[in-house]
Design an enzyme around this catalytic site. Structure first.
Site, PDB file in Angstrom:
ATOM      1  N   TYR A  79     133.598  54.551  69.722  1.00 29.68           N
ATOM      2  CA  TYR A  79     134.572  55.219  70.595  1.00 29.68           C
ATOM      3  C   TYR A  79     134.989  54.288  71.738  1.00 29.68           C
ATOM      4  O   TYR A  79     136.188  54.092  71.985  1.00 29.68           O
ATOM      5  CB  TYR A  79     133.974  56.513  71.145  1.00 29.68           C
ATOM      6  CG  TYR A  79     134.931  57.302  72.014  1.00 29.68           C
ATOM      7  CD1 TYR A  79     135.907  58.106  71.451  1.00 29.68           C
ATOM      8  CD2 TYR A  79     134.860  57.244  73.407  1.00 29.68           C
ATOM      9  CE1 TYR A  79     136.797  58.831  72.242  1.00 29.68           C
ATOM     10  CE2 TYR A  79     135.746  57.961  74.214  1.00 29.68           C
ATOM     11  CZ  TYR A  79     136.702  58.749  73.627  1.00 29.68           C
ATOM     12  OH  TYR A  79     137.586  59.461  74.414  1.00 29.68           O
ATOM     13  N   SER A  98     140.656  55.995  77.844  1.00 27.91           N
ATOM     14  CA  SER A  98     139.519  56.647  78.499  1.00 27.91           C
ATOM     15  C   SER A  98     138.850  55.685  79.476  1.00 27.91           C
ATOM     16  O   SER A  98     138.868  54.469  79.272  1.00 27.91           O
ATOM     17  CB  SER A  98     138.498  57.052  77.434  1.00 27.91           C
ATOM     18  OG  SER A  98     137.309  57.488  78.038  1.00 27.91           O
TER      19      SER A  98
HETATM   20  N1  LIG Z   1     138.114  65.344  77.304  1.00 26.54           N
HETATM   21  C1  LIG Z   1     137.718  64.247  77.899  1.00 26.54           C
HETATM   22  O1  LIG Z   1     136.781  64.253  78.707  1.00 26.54           O
HETATM   23  C2  LIG Z   1     138.422  62.945  77.630  1.00 26.54           C
HETATM   24  C3  LIG Z   1     138.072  61.856  78.429  1.00 26.54           C
HETATM   25  C4  LIG Z   1     138.703  60.640  78.220  1.00 26.54           C
HETATM   26  C5  LIG Z   1     139.675  60.531  77.241  1.00 26.54           C
HETATM   27  N2  LIG Z   1     139.993  61.595  76.486  1.00 26.54           N
HETATM   28  C6  LIG Z   1     141.030  61.417  75.469  1.00 26.54           C
HETATM   29  O2  LIG Z   1     142.034  62.380  75.657  1.00 26.54           O
HETATM   30  C7  LIG Z   1     142.658  62.672  74.414  1.00 26.54           C
HETATM   31  C8  LIG Z   1     142.674  64.167  74.196  1.00 26.54           C
HETATM   32  O3  LIG Z   1     141.329  64.600  74.088  1.00 26.54           O
HETATM   33  P1  LIG Z   1     140.863  66.100  74.352  1.00 26.54           P
HETATM   34  O4  LIG Z   1     139.707  66.036  75.240  1.00 26.54           O
HETATM   35  O5  LIG Z   1     142.019  66.942  74.702  1.00 26.54           O
HETATM   36  O6  LIG Z   1     140.284  66.442  72.905  1.00 26.54           O
HETATM   37  P2  LIG Z   1     140.544  67.622  71.886  1.00 26.54           P
HETATM   38  O7  LIG Z   1     140.649  68.921  72.576  1.00 26.54           O
HETATM   39  O8  LIG Z   1     139.548  67.440  70.815  1.00 26.54           O
HETATM   40  O9  LIG Z   1     142.007  67.279  71.319  1.00 26.54           O
HETATM   41  C9  LIG Z   1     142.227  66.175  70.492  1.00 26.54           C
HETATM   42  C10 LIG Z   1     143.615  66.303  69.925  1.00 26.54           C
HETATM   43  O10 LIG Z   1     143.842  65.169  69.054  1.00 26.54           O
HETATM   44  C11 LIG Z   1     144.360  65.653  67.827  1.00 26.54           C
HETATM   45  N3  LIG Z   1     144.021  64.771  66.731  1.00 26.54           N
HETATM   46  C12 LIG Z   1     142.795  64.335  66.344  1.00 26.54           C
HETATM   47  N4  LIG Z   1     142.892  63.582  65.247  1.00 26.54           N
HETATM   48  C13 LIG Z   1     144.217  63.524  64.928  1.00 26.54           C
HETATM   49  C14 LIG Z   1     144.953  62.914  63.890  1.00 26.54           C
HETATM   50  N5  LIG Z   1     144.346  62.189  62.945  1.00 26.54           N
HETATM   51  N6  LIG Z   1     146.305  63.077  63.867  1.00 26.54           N
HETATM   52  C15 LIG Z   1     146.922  63.817  64.813  1.00 26.54           C
HETATM   53  N7  LIG Z   1     146.285  64.407  65.826  1.00 26.54           N
HETATM   54  C16 LIG Z   1     144.934  64.279  65.870  1.00 26.54           C
HETATM   55  C17 LIG Z   1     143.716  67.032  67.655  1.00 26.54           C
HETATM   56  O11 LIG Z   1     144.519  67.815  66.802  1.00 26.54           O
HETATM   57  P3  LIG Z   1     144.187  68.178  65.276  1.00 26.54           P
HETATM   58  O12 LIG Z   1     142.709  68.170  65.123  1.00 26.54           O
HETATM   59  O13 LIG Z   1     144.828  69.501  65.104  1.00 26.54           O
HETATM   60  O14 LIG Z   1     144.877  67.108  64.492  1.00 26.54           O
HETATM   61  C18 LIG Z   1     143.769  67.544  69.066  1.00 26.54           C
HETATM   62  O15 LIG Z   1     145.025  68.141  69.315  1.00 26.54           O
HETATM   63  C19 LIG Z   1     141.860  61.905  73.352  1.00 26.54           C
HETATM   64  O16 LIG Z   1     142.514  60.700  73.050  1.00 26.54           O
HETATM   65  C20 LIG Z   1     140.543  61.626  74.051  1.00 26.54           C
HETATM   66  O17 LIG Z   1     139.878  60.512  73.523  1.00 26.54           O
HETATM   67  C21 LIG Z   1     139.396  62.814  76.649  1.00 26.54           C
END
Ligand SMILES: NC(=O)c1ccc[n+]([C@@H]2O[C@H](COP(=O)([O-])OP(=O)(O)OC[C@H]3O[C@@H](n4cnc5c(N)ncnc54)[C@H](OP(=O)(O)O)[C@@H]3O)[C@@H](O)[C@H]2O)c1
Length: 261
Positions: free
Chosen positions: A153, A140
């Protein structure tokens, strides 16, 4: 690089960025192994894509070493070999300093940082043996500084970015590519929880497109959108006194409205 006939593992494919990546990839005629804890959400992707043979889902908590090991063993049995892993699983948590807790820190680090370590441990021996493979880790732009309210985080993502950077250099002689993805704000269930203003919020499908283009072009770091990339660089090199001043000005009114991208 192209995705055709490749076997690609995506962690965190049940929601948000991972879901959007998994939705786009079947067009590229590749095989997909999709990992998350909520398998019922992964099943939707199989139904949507109508490509049952080439997409398989695996229920796994990547924070758990034994589960991750078993899952990757099963993927290798099912597909023969793995070409690309997109390690995207992540959680964010706003933390109140009055409720400071090591169990919160453990949960975040177990998934955001050690989740990457655990998956890399499973694929690295094969990648080293075959002198090929691509490791993509999603961290991130929030790793640039320690922001109040999201220290666990920010630290978990900074640790993951540094790990991926060192792997990128160490694995180059083995022809293994390591790509770090650093998004700004992307509209997903993770950011839907945030109540504060998130500048330059990006649509999730656009973010997935940028990530897939970046992987195809074998970029070392895929970071977006540009204004947030620029802002994070400025913050990174900002003197401590100025950073502290700006952040402390936010404290009295912030309460629960703390940034965690
Ligand atoms: N959205 C943003 O603005 C943003 C910005 C910077 C970085 N990111 C990063 O991008 C990535 C995806 O985030 P997102 O925004 O798409 O969030 P999200 O919609 O909450 O998706 C997170 C994903 O991670 C999975 N996950 C969480 N804990 C897990 C575990 N213990 N084992 C396996 N899978 C797990 C969840 O699946 P389950 O709960 O079904 O396991 C879900 O599929 C993350 O690493 C996040 O930190 C996001």
């Amino acid at each position: 690089m192209h995705f055709e006939n490749k076997t690609i593992v995506i962690t965190g494919a049940s929601s948000g960025i991972g879901y959007s990546l998994a939705k786009s990839l079947p067009k590229e005629n590749c095989s997909l192994a999709l990992i998350a804890r909520r398998q019922y959400l992964l099943k939707n992707l199989i139904n949507e894509s109508k490509k049952e043979g080439t997409i398989r889902t695996y229920q796994c908590d990547v924070g758990k070493v034994s589960e991750t090991k078993l899952t990757f063993e099963q993927i290798k049995k099912d597909f023969g070999s793995i070409d690309i892993v997109i390690l995207n699983s992540g959680v964010s948590l706003r933390t109140d300093i009055r409720k400071y807790s090591s169990s919160d820190a453990k949960e975040i680090f177990d998934i955001n940082t050690l989740g990457i370590v655990n998956c890399v441990e499973q694929i690295l021996p094969d990648f080293l043996e075959h002198k090929s493979g691509i490791i993509v880790g999603v961290t991130s732009l929030a790793e640039s500084r320690g922001f109040p309210g999201s220290g666990f985080y920010n630290a978990s993502k900074a640790a993951a970015s540094l790990l991926l950077e060192s792997l990128r250099i160490e694995l180059k002689p083995y022809n293994i590519k390591v790509i770090t993805v650093k998004p700004g704000f992307v509209k997903t269930p993770m950011t839907d929880k945030n109540e504060f203003h998130m500048p330059f919020m990006m649509n999730v499908d656009k973010a997935a497109k940028i990530i897939l283009e970046g992987i195809k072009n074998e970029k070392k770091v895929i970071q977006f959108p540009f204004p947030i990339v620029l802002g994070s660089k400025i913050l990174k090199f900002m003197p401590d006194w100025l950073f502290d001043y700006l952040m402390s000005k936010k404290l009295p009114s912030r309460k629960d409205k703390i940034s965690a991208v």
